[in-house]
Each structure stands twice: as structure tokens, then as C-alpha cells.
Design a protein around this motif. Structure first.
Motif, PDB file in Angstrom:
ATOM      1  N   PHE A   1       0.853  -1.186   0.000  1.00 36.89           N
ATOM      2  CA  PHE A   1       0.000   0.000   0.000  1.00 36.89           C
ATOM      3  C   PHE A   1       0.883   1.227   0.000  1.00 36.89           C
ATOM      4  N   THR A   2       0.799   2.022  -1.050  1.00 37.23           N
ATOM      5  CA  THR A   2       1.754   3.118  -1.204  1.00 37.23           C
ATOM      6  C   THR A   2       1.277   4.415  -0.561  1.00 37.23           C
ATOM      7  N   ARG A   3       0.018   4.806  -0.799  1.00 40.89           N
ATOM      8  CA  ARG A   3      -0.365   6.108  -0.270  1.00 40.89           C
ATOM      9  C   ARG A   3      -1.687   5.987   0.465  1.00 40.89           C
ATOM     10  N   ALA A   4      -1.916   6.939   1.363  1.00 38.50           N
ATOM     11  CA  ALA A   4      -3.233   7.054   1.986  1.00 38.50           C
ATOM     12  C   ALA A   4      -3.625   8.523   1.881  1.00 38.50           C
ATOM     13  N   LEU A   5      -4.715   8.778   1.177  1.00 35.57           N
ATOM     14  CA  LEU A   5      -5.114  10.165   0.959  1.00 35.57           C
ATOM     15  C   LEU A   5      -6.209  10.501   1.934  1.00 35.57           C
ATOM     16  N   ARG A   6      -5.975  11.469   2.774  1.00 34.10           N
ATOM     17  CA  ARG A   6      -6.947  11.826   3.809  1.00 34.10           C
ATOM     18  C   ARG A   6      -7.563  13.167   3.495  1.00 34.10           C
ATOM     19  N   GLY A   7      -8.785  13.303   3.804  1.00 36.41           N
ATOM     20  CA  GLY A   7      -9.418  14.605   3.576  1.00 36.41           C
ATOM     21  C   GLY A   7     -10.918  14.527   3.757  1.00 36.41           C
ATOM     22  N   HIS A   8     -11.469  13.381   3.459  1.00 36.46           N
ATOM     23  CA  HIS A   8     -12.911  13.249   3.645  1.00 36.46           C
ATOM     24  C   HIS A   8     -13.227  13.130   5.129  1.00 36.46           C
ATOM     25  N   THR A   9     -14.381  13.673   5.492  1.00 38.41           N
ATOM     26  CA  THR A   9     -14.742  13.602   6.894  1.00 38.41           C
ATOM     27  C   THR A   9     -15.772  12.526   7.164  1.00 38.41           C
ATOM     28  N   ASP A  10     -16.194  11.839   6.132  1.00 39.30           N
ATOM     29  CA  ASP A  10     -17.173  10.784   6.344  1.00 39.30           C
ATOM     30  C   ASP A  10     -16.928   9.743   5.257  1.00 39.30           C
ATOM     31  N   TYR A  11     -17.599   8.607   5.302  1.00 47.90           N
ATOM     32  CA  TYR A  11     -17.129   7.552   4.426  1.00 47.90           C
ATOM     33  C   TYR A  11     -17.378   7.835   2.957  1.00 47.90           C
ATOM     34  N   ILE A  12     -16.561   7.171   2.128  1.00 47.58           N
ATOM     35  CA  ILE A  12     -16.510   7.460   0.705  1.00 47.58           C
ATOM     36  C   ILE A  12     -17.375   6.445  -0.036  1.00 47.58           C
ATOM     37  N   HIS A  13     -18.195   6.945  -0.967  1.00 48.80           N
ATOM     38  CA  HIS A  13     -19.067   6.044  -1.712  1.00 48.80           C
ATOM     39  C   HIS A  13     -18.502   5.634  -3.056  1.00 48.80           C
ATOM     40  N   CYS A  14     -17.891   6.568  -3.764  1.00 49.09           N
ATOM     41  CA  CYS A  14     -17.597   6.295  -5.167  1.00 49.09           C
ATOM     42  C   CYS A  14     -16.311   6.986  -5.603  1.00 49.09           C
ATOM     43  N   LEU A  15     -15.693   6.378  -6.640  1.00 51.20           N
ATOM     44  CA  LEU A  15     -14.437   6.901  -7.169  1.00 51.20           C
ATOM     45  C   LEU A  15     -14.553   7.029  -8.676  1.00 51.20           C
ATOM     46  N   ALA A  16     -13.755   7.952  -9.233  1.00 49.38           N
ATOM     47  CA  ALA A  16     -13.703   8.053 -10.690  1.00 49.38           C
ATOM     48  C   ALA A  16     -12.313   8.511 -11.073  1.00 49.38           C
TER      49      ALA A  16
ATOM     50  N   SER B   1     -28.734  21.554  -4.542  1.00 44.22           N
ATOM     51  CA  SER B   1     -28.846  20.856  -3.259  1.00 44.22           C
ATOM     52  C   SER B   1     -30.291  20.579  -2.913  1.00 44.22           C
ATOM     53  N   ARG B   2     -30.508  19.441  -2.295  1.00 48.03           N
ATOM     54  CA  ARG B   2     -31.854  19.065  -1.871  1.00 48.03           C
ATOM     55  C   ARG B   2     -31.732  18.630  -0.423  1.00 48.03           C
ATOM     56  N   PRO B   3     -31.893  19.544   0.485  1.00 52.07           N
ATOM     57  CA  PRO B   3     -31.599  19.227   1.893  1.00 52.07           C
ATOM     58  C   PRO B   3     -32.469  18.112   2.443  1.00 52.07           C
ATOM     59  N   HIS B   4     -33.659  17.899   1.879  1.00 49.05           N
ATOM     60  CA  HIS B   4     -34.485  16.848   2.462  1.00 49.05           C
ATOM     61  C   HIS B   4     -33.962  15.468   2.127  1.00 49.05           C
ATOM     62  N   ASN B   5     -33.082  15.380   1.110  1.00 52.33           N
ATOM     63  CA  ASN B   5     -32.491  14.077   0.802  1.00 52.33           C
ATOM     64  C   ASN B   5     -31.164  13.865   1.486  1.00 52.33           C
ATOM     65  N   GLY B   6     -30.588  14.913   1.969  1.00 53.31           N
ATOM     66  CA  GLY B   6     -29.264  14.784   2.570  1.00 53.31           C
ATOM     67  C   GLY B   6     -28.218  15.352   1.637  1.00 53.31           C
ATOM     68  N   ARG B   7     -26.968  15.225   2.026  1.00 57.63           N
ATOM     69  CA  ARG B   7     -25.919  15.799   1.209  1.00 57.63           C
ATOM     70  C   ARG B   7     -24.989  14.746   0.634  1.00 57.63           C
ATOM     71  N   TRP B   8     -25.295  13.473   0.750  1.00 61.63           N
ATOM     72  CA  TRP B   8     -24.377  12.424   0.347  1.00 61.63           C
ATOM     73  C   TRP B   8     -24.261  12.348  -1.178  1.00 61.63           C
ATOM     74  N   ILE B   9     -23.054  12.010  -1.620  1.00 59.47           N
ATOM     75  CA  ILE B   9     -22.806  11.835  -3.053  1.00 59.47           C
ATOM     76  C   ILE B   9     -22.763  10.344  -3.313  1.00 59.47           C
ATOM     77  N   GLY B  10     -23.729   9.843  -4.083  1.00 54.30           N
ATOM     78  CA  GLY B  10     -23.808   8.402  -4.296  1.00 54.30           C
ATOM     79  C   GLY B  10     -23.106   7.922  -5.543  1.00 54.30           C
ATOM     80  N   CYS B  11     -22.962   8.779  -6.538  1.00 53.35           N
ATOM     81  CA  CYS B  11     -22.401   8.312  -7.798  1.00 53.35           C
ATOM     82  C   CYS B  11     -21.601   9.419  -8.454  1.00 53.35           C
ATOM     83  N   LEU B  12     -20.533   8.983  -9.145  1.00 54.19           N
ATOM     84  CA  LEU B  12     -19.636   9.923  -9.799  1.00 54.19           C
ATOM     85  C   LEU B  12     -19.263   9.383 -11.152  1.00 54.19           C
ATOM     86  N   ALA B  13     -19.126  10.282 -12.132  1.00 52.89           N
ATOM     87  CA  ALA B  13     -18.539   9.833 -13.397  1.00 52.89           C
ATOM     88  C   ALA B  13     -17.840  11.036 -13.976  1.00 52.89           C
TER      89      ALA B  13
END
Lengths: 317, 204
Positions: A136-151, A191-203
Motif C-alpha cells: 500500500f503506497t499512499r493514503a489520501l486523507r481529507g474526507h470527513t465521512d465515508y466514501i461512496h464512489c471513485l472516478a 442541493s436538496r436538503p431533504h435528501n441529505g448531502r451524500w454523493i452516491g455516484c460519480l462519473a
């Protein structure tokens, strides 16, 4: 049963699907698509227990299938996978800060230029693992909550990650730093505060990025970090991808949505599962006859679309 | 071998002329009438029979000629069909190529459309921001106002300096005058005191 992840073999003829019981099933696409397909061709060729927990994410390199779920990454050889009693080639666990609880791995991403794998999940970090040595070469820190998706942004080798904290962060792999942060929930248009702020998908498509989840599905121009088009979809989307001149997205509804970049809904094609979690386009050059879109979600069926306009048939776990 | 060829011969003959009505019967009849004519005696009958045989023979020749012509015609039809078949194959291949071309063109067109849509999306965002010329004009106007105001400020400050200096001159002149007056007073006091002491001295 819920199918969380899919991956296509390097020869393009097989599809692997991972479900919430930790099983992986291998389907033969070439048999199911051939003209003399029978009912058995729509069943898996082989099913095996891969993980103890759900298989959240899978990717394929040109020889291996990598699957990840409950904190570990396991590798399987595509050449051996069809035989019964297949054993994993290796398994690895990224270095977690606490060894008490093992966080799940939500997303895997291959970086072909440096032959490494990026894992991200419950411990809010991105770990890079070199595929040749397994370290394992690197660990990138910065998110404050768990990560859902990568691109992966190919032109400048940057990785985008989106997570529960509502921010999409861009990381440069060479300087190991966060170069840009886009806090999607702070922009009023999407933003849609009633749904929350989570990011579920990225492309991403080098200059452009689509992200969705709690906030509405939006197209962003990365250089200027401005949201350009908002796609009017009420249900949160769980998977999105660019395809030719369209954006395909799937989420809480039954349908796969086809969007044009201008924000218009071009088509809505219903699938057979009540909710959809993953889309996979088989674009392997070795098997152009198996060029299909496969969609899976909260049922045991994987829908196969030979022509994007309608569902051809379903494979079943 | 003889049996096989016989079978084949029989099969062919049955196929061509199965029921015996037609050329085969005519040939048989001809043979029979020839034998009868050879065996008959009288002249006139023989002559009429001879005529009849000649006409049967010419009929047989006629039908044989017809069959040969039909055979030629079939050969030529076959060639024609071969030609048409090849042409159709060529056009199928051509159509395949055209399809591949069109697919490439579709991909190109999709790329162009995608680029146009990206351009449109960015253009929409840019339109929200105000026009560059107007902002420049506003900036120029503001700059001119700023210059004008600073000019005014400078002139006011100059005036202030001038007045200050004039007041300074005035006040210093007044002070000097005061000083001179005080000095004069002191001198005159000292002179008076000296005079008083000189008057008091010569008396004793």
C-alpha cells in the motif's frame, strides 16, 4: 437478494456479479446472447462464496478479477474462475488506523498508467495499492465521512472521490495532495436538503463531471467548478456513466434514464428490479458481439440490454 | 454393374417420360411399323406406310430438336442466374461497407453533438455573468470619477496649506510686535529707574 456490483471479463464474454451474501456468480454472455440460447444459459455458469460480507465493488484487470467488500480485497484469476472450487489468488487488507473495527470497502478503481488499485470506503481515506508488489503506497486523507464512489480523470491523472460528507474531492496522484474540492450541497441550484448531502455516484469525462445522490444529478465543469446542467430527477441516483453523447443513470426508480448533456431526458427504459444499483457497459474490443449494457440492483436478476432502447432478457442469480 | 446402370437408366427413363405417352411410344411405334413395312408385300400400302413412317420420323426429329433447344435455353438461364447471383453478392458487400461507414459517421455526429451540448452548457453559465464591455465601461467611468475627486482633494489641500501659512505669518508678526512692545516697555522702565537713582545721589 441485492446485487451490488458487476464486472466484465477481459475477453468480454463473461460477466461477474456480486451480491449481498458475499457470493460471486459468473454468467456467460456469449452463450446467453447466441441464437440458440436456452433457459440454462441465463443461469450462472458457476457461483462461489467469495467474501463473508457483501461484495460491494468489483473491477477486472486483464487477467484478474478483484473483488472487495468487508474490508479486504481478493483477487481471482479469470482463467481459473470457471472451474469448481476456485481459490483466491491473494487477499489484502489496507492498513487501517484502528484494528478493532474493519471498515467496508465501497469502491475500487484501477489506474492503468501506474498499475495500481485505489480502494476507498468506510475509513474515509483513499488507499493506493501497487498491483505488482501488493504494497500500500499512499493514503489520501481529507474526507470527513465515508466514501461512496471513485472516478478516474485520465488526462491529468487525478482521482475524484465522492462521499457521505457531500464533497467531491480531486486528488493528484503524483503530488499526493487534494487539488480541488467541490461541496455540492452548498450550491443552491442542486442541493436538496431533504435528501441529505451524500454523493452516491460519480462519473467523469476529463473536463466534465456528473455527480448525484442526495443533491440532484448535476453536470459540473471541473475547471471552473460551476454546475452547468441539472437533471430533473427526483429519485436519488446510485450509478451514473458517460456513454457516447449520453449520460446513463440509474437509481431508486425501476428505469435506466438516458440524459442528453443539455438536461433533456431522452429515454427512460424500465428494468426488472425495483431499484438499480449498478450499470456495466461491455465495451471490450475482443467481443464486439457481446456489446451490451447490464443493469443490476435490488433483486436477483441482471437485465441485459442489447440495444439501449429496450430490455432484451434477464440473467438470474 | 450392369444392374446398376440398368436401374439408373430405368429411373431416368421413368423420370423423363414415365407414362409412355409421347416420344418413347412414337419410337416404338416407328420400329414396329418399320418391321411391318419390311414384311408387307403390296406397293400402295407399302408406299402409304412409308409416307407414314417418314412423317413419324420427322415428328421424332422435331421433338428432338425442341428438346435440344430447351436444353440450350436452360444452360443460358443458368448462366444468367449465376451473373445475377454474383451481382447481388457484390451489392450485399457494398451495403455492408456502407453500413460500416454510416456507423462511423453516426459516432462522429454523436461526438459533434456532445461537443455542441457541452459548449451550450458552458455558454449558459457564462451568460449569467454580466457583459464584459459594460463592466469595462463602468470601470472606466468609476476611474474617471476617482481622478476627478482626487483632483478636488488636492486643490482643497493646497488652499488649506496656503491659509495655514498665511495665518502662521500673521501670528508670528503679531508675536514679534508684542515682543518689541514689551522690550520697549522694559527699556523705558529701566531708564526711568536709572533717572530716579541719579537724582537721589547728588543731594548729600
Amino acid at each position: 437478494m441485492t446485487i451490488f456490483s458487476q464486472s466484465v471479463s477481459p475477453c468480454g464474454k463473461f460477466l461477474a456479479a456480486g451480491n449481498n451474501y458475499g457470493q460471486i456468480a459468473i454468467f456467460s454472455l456469449s452463450a446467453a446472447l447466441s441464437s440458440e440460447a436456452k433457459e440454462e444459459s441465463k443461469k450462472p455458469v458457476v457461483t462461489f462464496q467469495a467474501h463473508d460480507g457483501p461484495v460491494y465493488s468489483m473491477v477486472s484487470t486483464d487477467r484478474h478479477l478483484l473483488s472487495a467488500g468487508d474490508g479486504e480485497v481478493k483477487a481471482w484469476l479469470w482463467a481459473e474462475i470457471l472451474k469448481k472450487g476456485c481459490k483466491e489468488l491473494w487477499r489484502r487488507q489496507p492498513p487501517y488506523r484502528t484494528s478493532l473495527e474493519v471498515p467496508e470497502i465501497n469502491a475500487l478503481l484501477l489506474v492503468p498508467k501506474e498499475n495500481s488499485l485505489i480502494l476507498a470506503g468506510g475509513d474515509c481515506q483513499l488507499h493506493t495499492m501497487d498491483l505488482e508488489t501488493g504494497t500500500f503506497t499512499r493514503a489520501l486523507r481529507g474526507h470527513t465521512d465515508y466514501i461512496h464512489c471513485l472516478a478516474l480523470r485520465e488526462r491529468s491523472p487525478e482521482v475524484l472521490s465522492g462521499g457521505e460528507d457531500g464533497a467531491v474531492r480531486l486528488w493528484d496522484l503524483r503530488t499526493v495532495r487534494e487539488v480541488q474540492t467541490i461541496e455540492v450541497y452548498k450550491h443552491e441550484e442542486c442541493s436538496r436538503p431533504h435528501n441529505g448531502r451524500w454523493i452516491g455516484c460519480l462519473a467523469t469525462d476529463s473536463d466534465w463531471m456528473v455527480c448525484g445522490g442526495g443533491p440532484a444529478l448535476t453536470l459540473w465543469h471541473l475547471r471552473s467548478s460551476t454546475p452547468t446542467t441539472i437533471f430533473p430527477m427526483r429519485a436519488p441516483q446510485k450509478h451514473v456513466t458517460f456513454y457516447q453523447d449520453l449520460i446513463l443513470s440509474a437509481g431508486q426508480g425501476r428505469c435506466v434514464n438516458h440524459w442528453q448533456l443539455s438536461g433533456e431526458l431522452k429515454a427512460q427504459v424500465p428494468g426488472s428490479s425495483p431499484g438499480l444499483l449498478s450499470l456495466s457497459l461491455n465495451q471490450q474490443p475482443a467481443a464486439p458481439e457481446c456489446k451490451v449494457l447490464t443493469v443490476a440492483g435490488s433483486s436477483c436478476r441482471v437485465d441485459v440490454f442489447t440495444n439501449l432502447g429496450y430490455r432484451a432478457f434477464s440473467l438470474s442469480f | 454393374m450392369g444392374a446398376v446402370t440398368d436401374d439408373e437408366v430405368i429411373r431416368k427413363r421413368l423420370l423423363i417420360d414415365g407414362d409412355g405417352a409421347g416420344d418413347d411410344r412414337r419410337i416404338n411405334l416407328l420400329v414396329k411399323s418399320f418391321i411391318k413395312w419390311c414384311n408387307s408385300g403390296s406397293q400402295e400400302e407399302g408406299y402409304s406406310q412409308y409416307q407414314r413412317m417418314l412423317s413419324t420420323l420427322s415428328q421424332c426429329e422435331f421433338s428432338m430438336g425442341k428438346t435440344l433447344l430447351v436444353y440450350d435455353m436452360n444452360l443460358r438461364e443458368m448462366e444468367n442466374y449465376e451473373k445475377i447471383y454474383k451481382e447481388i453478392e457484390c451489392s450485399i458487400a457494398g451495403a455492408h461497407e456502407k453500413i460500416a461507414e454510416c456507423k462511423k459517421q453516426i459516432l462522429q455526429a454523436k461526438r459533434i453533438r456532445k461537443n455542441r451540448q457541452e459548449y451550450d452548457a458552458l455558454a449558459k453559465v457564462i451568460q449569467h455573468h454580466p457583459d464584459r464591455h459594460e463592466t469595462l465601461k463602468e470601470l472606466e467611468a468609476l476611474g474617471k470619477e476617482l481622478e476627478h475627486l482626487s483632483h478636488i482633494k488636492e486643490s482643497v489641500e493646497d488652499k488649506l496649506e496656503l491659509r495655514r501659512k498665511q495665518f502662521h505669518v500673521l501670528l508670528s508678526t503679531i508675536h514679534e510686535l508684542q515682543q518689541t512692545l514689551e522690550n520697549d516697555e522694559k527699556l523705558s522702565e529701566v531708564e526711568e529707574a536709572q533717572e530716579a537713582s541719579m537724582e537721589a545721589d547728588p543731594k548729600p
